[in-house]
Design a protein around this motif. Structure first.
Motif, PDB file in Angstrom:
ATOM      1  N   MET A  40     -26.054  -1.505  -7.390  1.00 27.80           N
ATOM      2  CA  MET A  40     -25.019  -0.691  -7.897  1.00 27.80           C
ATOM      3  C   MET A  40     -24.075  -0.159  -6.674  1.00 27.80           C
ATOM      4  N   ASP A  41     -24.691   0.395  -5.564  1.00 27.32           N
ATOM      5  CA  ASP A  41     -23.664   0.778  -4.717  1.00 27.32           C
ATOM      6  C   ASP A  41     -23.122  -0.460  -4.053  1.00 27.32           C
ATOM      7  N   SER A  42     -23.357  -1.701  -4.181  1.00 28.74           N
ATOM      8  CA  SER A  42     -22.702  -2.498  -3.538  1.00 28.74           C
ATOM      9  C   SER A  42     -21.307  -3.022  -4.585  1.00 28.74           C
ATOM     10  N   GLU A  43     -21.663  -2.753  -5.858  1.00 30.62           N
ATOM     11  CA  GLU A  43     -20.529  -2.791  -6.745  1.00 30.62           C
ATOM     12  C   GLU A  43     -19.487  -1.741  -6.658  1.00 30.62           C
ATOM     13  N   VAL A  44     -20.181  -0.656  -6.484  1.00 33.84           N
ATOM     14  CA  VAL A  44     -19.136   0.571  -6.395  1.00 33.84           C
ATOM     15  C   VAL A  44     -18.253   0.593  -5.063  1.00 33.84           C
ATOM     16  N   LEU A  45     -18.919   0.097  -3.997  1.00 29.75           N
ATOM     17  CA  LEU A  45     -18.103  -0.238  -2.752  1.00 29.75           C
ATOM     18  C   LEU A  45     -17.079  -1.429  -2.893  1.00 29.75           C
ATOM     19  N   ASN A  46     -17.536  -2.258  -3.653  1.00 23.44           N
ATOM     20  CA  ASN A  46     -16.287  -3.305  -3.972  1.00 23.44           C
ATOM     21  C   ASN A  46     -15.180  -2.903  -4.666  1.00 23.44           C
ATOM     22  N   ILE A  47     -15.434  -1.869  -5.752  1.00 21.27           N
ATOM     23  CA  ILE A  47     -14.331  -1.406  -6.462  1.00 21.27           C
ATOM     24  C   ILE A  47     -13.527  -0.448  -5.667  1.00 21.27           C
ATOM     25  N   PHE A  48     -14.384   0.228  -4.616  1.00 21.31           N
ATOM     26  CA  PHE A  48     -13.354   1.037  -3.812  1.00 21.31           C
ATOM     27  C   PHE A  48     -12.467   0.419  -3.006  1.00 21.31           C
ATOM     28  N   LEU A  49     -13.020  -0.850  -2.432  1.00 19.98           N
ATOM     29  CA  LEU A  49     -12.310  -1.594  -1.460  1.00 19.98           C
ATOM     30  C   LEU A  49     -11.043  -2.317  -2.089  1.00 19.98           C
ATOM     31  N   ASP A  50     -11.505  -2.813  -3.375  1.00 14.08           N
ATOM     32  CA  ASP A  50     -10.264  -3.280  -4.466  1.00 14.08           C
ATOM     33  C   ASP A  50      -9.221  -2.475  -4.450  1.00 14.08           C
ATOM     34  N   TYR A  51      -9.616  -1.132  -4.815  1.00 10.18           N
ATOM     35  CA  TYR A  51      -8.795   0.083  -5.065  1.00 10.18           C
ATOM     36  C   TYR A  51      -7.957   0.103  -3.493  1.00 10.18           C
ATOM     37  N   LEU A  52      -8.641   0.268  -2.519  1.00  6.79           N
ATOM     38  CA  LEU A  52      -7.978   0.639  -1.279  1.00  6.79           C
ATOM     39  C   LEU A  52      -6.991  -0.751  -0.919  1.00  6.79           C
ATOM     40  N   ASN A  53      -7.285  -1.675  -1.349  1.00  2.11           N
ATOM     41  CA  ASN A  53      -6.305  -2.849  -1.087  1.00  2.11           C
ATOM     42  C   ASN A  53      -5.085  -2.876  -1.805  1.00  2.11           C
ATOM     43  N   ILE A  54      -5.288  -2.508  -3.194  1.00  2.00           N
ATOM     44  CA  ILE A  54      -4.098  -2.104  -3.962  1.00  2.00           C
ATOM     45  C   ILE A  54      -3.330  -0.964  -3.471  1.00  2.00           C
ATOM     46  N   VAL A  55      -3.653  -0.212  -2.962  1.00  2.00           N
ATOM     47  CA  VAL A  55      -2.833   1.044  -2.532  1.00  2.00           C
ATOM     48  C   VAL A  55      -2.103   0.557  -1.229  1.00  2.00           C
ATOM     49  N   PHE A  56      -2.784  -0.133  -0.425  1.00  2.46           N
ATOM     50  CA  PHE A  56      -2.149  -0.774   0.740  1.00  2.46           C
ATOM     51  C   PHE A  56      -1.160  -1.675   0.381  1.00  2.46           C
ATOM     52  N   LEU A  57      -1.273  -2.468  -0.594  1.00  3.84           N
ATOM     53  CA  LEU A  57      -0.209  -3.437  -1.217  1.00  3.84           C
ATOM     54  C   LEU A  57       0.839  -2.691  -1.633  1.00  3.84           C
ATOM     55  N   VAL A  58       0.676  -1.569  -2.474  1.00  8.32           N
ATOM     56  CA  VAL A  58       1.664  -0.887  -3.092  1.00  8.32           C
ATOM     57  C   VAL A  58       2.476  -0.055  -1.933  1.00  8.32           C
ATOM     58  N   PHE A  59       1.769   0.515  -1.167  1.00 13.76           N
ATOM     59  CA  PHE A  59       2.495   0.955  -0.180  1.00 13.76           C
ATOM     60  C   PHE A  59       3.306   0.210   0.708  1.00 13.76           C
ATOM     61  N   THR A  60       2.901  -1.019   0.975  1.00 15.86           N
ATOM     62  CA  THR A  60       3.702  -2.086   1.705  1.00 15.86           C
ATOM     63  C   THR A  60       5.064  -2.571   1.056  1.00 15.86           C
ATOM     64  N   ILE A  61       4.871  -2.672  -0.419  1.00 18.58           N
ATOM     65  CA  ILE A  61       6.028  -2.930  -1.299  1.00 18.58           C
ATOM     66  C   ILE A  61       6.993  -2.077  -1.335  1.00 18.58           C
ATOM     67  N   VAL A  62       6.562  -0.595  -1.266  1.00 16.28           N
ATOM     68  CA  VAL A  62       7.548   0.615  -1.265  1.00 16.28           C
ATOM     69  C   VAL A  62       8.180   0.636  -0.058  1.00 16.28           C
ATOM     70  N   LEU A  63       7.584   0.451   1.142  1.00 15.87           N
ATOM     71  CA  LEU A  63       8.004   0.388   2.352  1.00 15.87           C
ATOM     72  C   LEU A  63       9.150  -0.626   2.498  1.00 15.87           C
ATOM     73  N   PHE A  64       8.706  -1.865   2.105  1.00 13.27           N
ATOM     74  CA  PHE A  64       9.853  -2.898   2.071  1.00 13.27           C
ATOM     75  C   PHE A  64      11.213  -2.501   1.431  1.00 13.27           C
ATOM     76  N   THR A  65      10.837  -2.226   0.274  1.00  9.51           N
ATOM     77  CA  THR A  65      11.941  -1.701  -0.743  1.00  9.51           C
ATOM     78  C   THR A  65      12.949  -0.414  -0.038  1.00  9.51           C
ATOM     79  N   GLY A  66      12.050   0.473   0.324  1.00 11.13           N
ATOM     80  CA  GLY A  66      12.779   1.617   1.019  1.00 11.13           C
ATOM     81  C   GLY A  66      13.624   1.103   2.195  1.00 11.13           C
ATOM     82  N   TYR A  67      12.995   0.403   3.139  1.00 11.16           N
ATOM     83  CA  TYR A  67      14.135   0.003   4.228  1.00 11.16           C
ATOM     84  C   TYR A  67      15.142  -0.788   3.802  1.00 11.16           C
ATOM     85  N   ALA A  68      14.971  -1.757   2.577  1.00 15.86           N
ATOM     86  CA  ALA A  68      16.227  -2.489   2.212  1.00 15.86           C
ATOM     87  C   ALA A  68      17.246  -1.591   1.581  1.00 15.86           C
ATOM     88  N   VAL A  69      16.856  -0.689   0.836  1.00 14.54           N
ATOM     89  CA  VAL A  69      17.969   0.226   0.281  1.00 14.54           C
ATOM     90  C   VAL A  69      18.505   0.925   1.441  1.00 14.54           C
TER      91      VAL A  69
END
Length: 475
Positions: A1-30
């Protein structure tokens, strides 16, 4: 269970980093798009004007240039000589000696044959006591006024000059800055080229003067700084002033004018109480204050921004001084955001409340803290063996590439617009742009973290000191 929660947390963190990167790219382009549009608009608009008409007009408004000086004995005579040689019909140079402990005042007295004069001073004006007001015996230096006062800091000195001035516009600059001869002509034109809105302030590009050849207060030759820290700052200034502030100027949402080159409608500046003497970010805070005042009074207004390289200044070449400077900028930024928090996502202030303030909050203040926290997380995840190296390296490479592309664009746009550096110097700047994220950016991030730490734990820290080396002279 602990491993499953950790994987969900890491997947969520990866999504946050990905969204941040996309926003950063868009902001610089604008940002690049808006800055380019604004630069082209400025060049087209000013290609039809004749600055000499401003110089010759008897209707040209009066301007006071206020330059605070504290322990500037090394360069003060040359600095004043530069300010006295500007091409303009009606202006005053007011140097405010803010309780210098060196020979700043004496050098001015000797070089310009100054004598103390009598002048009425409002006893209710809140500033440190004025010890004397000086004018020159010679008509050739009639534009020069020197105010000697007890030390109260840069804001207090600027407020003193603003109060004693009687002219319609005031320019607040750093005394070590070098203004090009036509600077005031560009400023006045910016104040008067609008008819439907009142121009309450004019700002401009700051260029790095380290290693440039200065003779008799005039810029003789532009050179790339020899010092490695100054090179990085030149790159940073080019990106910030030529892209960042031009982009915000395009949508009339600029929330800062550099203290090294800022001109104001004196009536509005005094109406908001002048500079705040309780912050180390006075140049940013006064713009927030003036904009809020005009919004609250429902008065049509704007702030103009000049991309021409009219102001040149010496930047820190010592690592400790640079860190102290950026530490101070961070504290000033936070103090201003706290003071004007009512603007945060407040539709009453239009783009300022919905875009500009959130940008300063999330990007200028919060981003360095998130970067530092992210670095600590990476070290922790590496230690625990749970980091996804493929994703981490891909995101890092993407952000690094984006940063390099923006810096390249800024440098190449400067070459297209003004072309002031030799080809080999431009190539060297591009090399520095590649290594900046690994060498210089961590220094700036750490300085911001330190500034936040000092502010959070109320560690007393003021302006710090800037050791001047003086401008280079022809051999």
């Amino acid at each position: 269970m602990d491993s499953e929660v950790l994987n969900i947390f890491l997947d969520y963190l990866n999504i946050v980093f990905l969204v941040f990167t996309i926003v950063l790219f868009t902001g610089y382009a604008v940002m690049c798009y808006l800055a380019t549009r604004n630069s082209l608009h400025y060049k087209h608009k000013n290609s039809f004007g004749d600055l000499s008409k401003v110089m010759a007009s008897p209707l040209a408004p009066s301007i006071t240039i206020i330059a605070p000086a504290y322990n500037e004995g090394l360069t003060i005579v040359d600095n004043i000589r530069s300010l006295m040689s500007l091409r303009y019909v009606d202006y005053e140079v007011m140097v405010v000696n803010d309780g210098s402990k060196d020979d700043t005042l004496q050098k001015m007295i000797d070089a310009y044959d100054l004598v103390q004069i009598e002048q009425e001073i409002d006893p209710d004006w809140k500033s440190k006591p004025i010890r004397g007001i000086y004018k020159s015996k010679h008509r050739s230096f009639s534009k020069l006024t020197v105010i000697d006062k007890e030390n109260g800091g840069k804001s207090d000195a600027l407020n003193t000059g603003m109060h004693l001035s009687t002219n319609r516009y005031v320019g607040c600059i750093d005394v070590d800055c070098l203004l090009l001869p036509d600077a005031l002509l560009h400023v006045v034109k910016s104040f008067y080229q609008r008819s439907e809105k009142r121009v309450i302030a004019v700002g401009g590009v700051i260029r790095v003067a380290n290693s440039c050849i200065i003779e008799g207060g005039q810029l003789e030759e532009i050179k790339l700084p020899k010092n490695w820290l100054a090179k990085f700052q030149l790159l940073e200034y080019t990106r910030s002033f030529l892209l960042g502030r031009m982009a915000w100027g395009r949508i009339d949402s600029l929330l800062i004018i550099s203290g090294a080159f800022g001109f104001f409608d004196r009536e509005i500046a005094l109406a908001v109480g002048g500079y705040d003497t309780n912050t180390v970010g006075e140049d940013m805070e006064i713009i927030f204050k003036m904009r809020r005042y005009m919004h609250d009074e429902r008065l049509p207004y704007t702030i103009e921004y000049i991309p021409d390289p009219l102001c040149w200044t010496e930047v820190p070449e010592d690592l400790k001084i640079l860190v102290n400077q950026r530490d101070r900028w961070t504290r000033g930024n936070l103090e201003t955001l706290q003071k004007h928090k009512a603007m945060f996502f407040n539709p009453k202030y239009g783009r300022l409340g919905m875009m500009s303030y959130p940008y300063w909050f999330f990007y200028e203040w919060l981003a360095p803290l998130l970067e530092f926290t992210g670095l600590l997380c990476i070290l922790l995840f590496t230690y625990l063996g749970i980091i996804n190296w493929e994703f981490f390296l891909a995101i890092t490479a993407a952000v690094w590439t984006c940063s390099i592309m923006v810096s390249f664009y800024a440098v190449l746009w400067e070459v297209y617009s003004y072309n002031q550096y030799k080809r080999k110097d431009v190539l060297l700047l591009l090399v520095f742009a590649i290594i900046e994220p690994l060498v210089y950016h961590p220094i700036v991030t750490w300085s911001a973290v330190r500034g936040n730490y000092k502010k959070l734990f109320k560690i007393k820290s003021g302006w710090g000191s800037q050791v001047r080396k003086g401008f280079a002279k022809a051999s």
